[in-house]
Design an enzyme around this catalytic site. Structure first.
Site, mmCIF file in Angstrom:
data_model
loop_
_atom_site.group_PDB
_atom_site.id
_atom_site.type_symbol
_atom_site.label_atom_id
_atom_site.label_comp_id
_atom_site.label_asym_id
_atom_site.label_seq_id
_atom_site.Cartn_x
_atom_site.Cartn_y
_atom_site.Cartn_z
ATOM 1 C CB ILE A 71 -0.940 0.009 1.219
ATOM 2 C CG1 ILE A 71 -1.902 -1.170 1.156
ATOM 3 C CG2 ILE A 71 -1.735 1.311 1.284
ATOM 4 C CD1 ILE A 71 -2.899 -1.221 2.294
ATOM 5 N N GLY A 127 0.562 -5.390 0.944
ATOM 6 C CA GLY A 127 -0.691 -5.440 0.204
ATOM 7 C C GLY A 127 -0.632 -6.334 -1.013
ATOM 8 C CG ASP A 130 -3.248 -7.873 2.221
ATOM 9 O OD1 ASP A 130 -3.475 -8.709 3.110
ATOM 10 O OD2 ASP A 130 -2.736 -6.767 2.443
ATOM 11 C CG ASP A 158 -5.927 -3.688 7.835
ATOM 12 O OD1 ASP A 158 -5.338 -3.747 6.739
ATOM 13 O OD2 ASP A 158 -6.142 -2.617 8.435
#
Length: 277
Positions: A71, A127, A130, A158
């Site tokens: 990110i 990320g 992810d 998260d």
């Protein structure tokens, strides 16, 4: 079909007759760090391909030297600033809503009916992990490297890594990678089961995965989307529940023209041809 223009992504169909479409993370000067635009655009891009009858398989890749460096720090900063409030309850509620918005962009990979194959070269960090753990199949190059980096940024990951990675590589392996944040190689990713195959170069990977994607795209689209849907649903079900779910699914999908074509083409020793979905 005119392709929508995106700031953070590019959609390409390399062969106009091919049902394989490519989605590129397209911020090479930022090592494809995930901007705010990405989280708005990515679900739209996947939804457009999901509804496109000419698209059967999606390949997710990165432009430039890296797949994804995580990110963008500016995205994290803006998220933090937007959540500021004198009311602690409202601040927390706003931040939770923002996290759920970011999560939804990644989960859109699973919401897309059509299989998504990620091809990873260079960095796949934070990320990026992810994203690839939400894809259906993963391949990488020998020079690819990975890191579940969030813990080093004082963040609990998260956007899905902590939920999806353990079922892919095993709980113990996922815990070690998530707590240490250490860098690991493409060959270790293969050893762990994170990727299905390691290619010597980006070019070899692109050609190898093109053949895989074309092979999947040539199969019954009803069977392909059903297989993806059942595998995802079964993660959250007991064995008996999973068997009951697939029985219900096939009771509505099995008796199709695809089944007739698959059987007749097998008997006639010819290539099957299926209608678009």
């Amino acid at each position: 079909m005119e392709t929508e223009k995106f700031k953070s992504l590019e959609i390409a169909q390399k062969n106009p007759l091919s049902p394989v479409f490519y989605v590129y993370l397209n911020r090479p000067s930022h090592r494809n760090a995930l901007s705010r635009d990405f989280f708005t655009e990515f679900p739209k891009a996947l939804a457009s391909l999901d509804q496109n009858p000419n698209a059967s398989v999606i390949v997710l890749a990165g432009v430039g030297d890296h797949f994804c460096s995580g990110i963008d720090i500016r995205t994290l900063t803006s998220t933090s600033e937007e959540s500021q409030s004198s009311d602690r309850g409202r601040q927390s509620e706003r931040l939770r809503r923002e996290i759920k918005f970011l999560q939804a962009a990644v989960t859109a990979l699973e919401g897309c009916r059509k299989p998504v194959i990620s091809i990873i070269h260079g960095a796949c960090i934070g990320g990026g992990i992810d994203i690839v753990t939400a894809c259906d199949v993963r391949y990488c190059t020998e020079d690819a490297f990975f890191s579940v980096k969030e813990v080093d940024l004082a963040i609990t990951a998260d956007l899905g890594t902590l939920q999806r990675l353990p079922s892919i590589i095993g709980y113990g392996n996922a815990v070690e990678l998530a707590l240490t944040g250490r860098r690991f190689s493409g060959s270790e990713a293969k050893q762990l089961g994170l990727v299905s195959r390691v290619f010597a170069s980006k070019e070899a990977m692109e050609e190898g995965v093109r053949l895989v994607a074309e092979g999947i795209a040539a199969k019954s689209p009803l069977a392909v989307i059903g297989t993806k849907a059942i595998l995802l649903k079964s993660r959250d079900l007991t064995l008996d529940q999973g068997l009951d779910f697939v029985a219900t699914w096939n009771s509505s999908m099995l008796l199709s023209d695809d089944l007739k074509e698959a059987i007749s083409s097998y008997i006639q020793k010819r290539k099957a041809t299926f209608s678009k979905l």
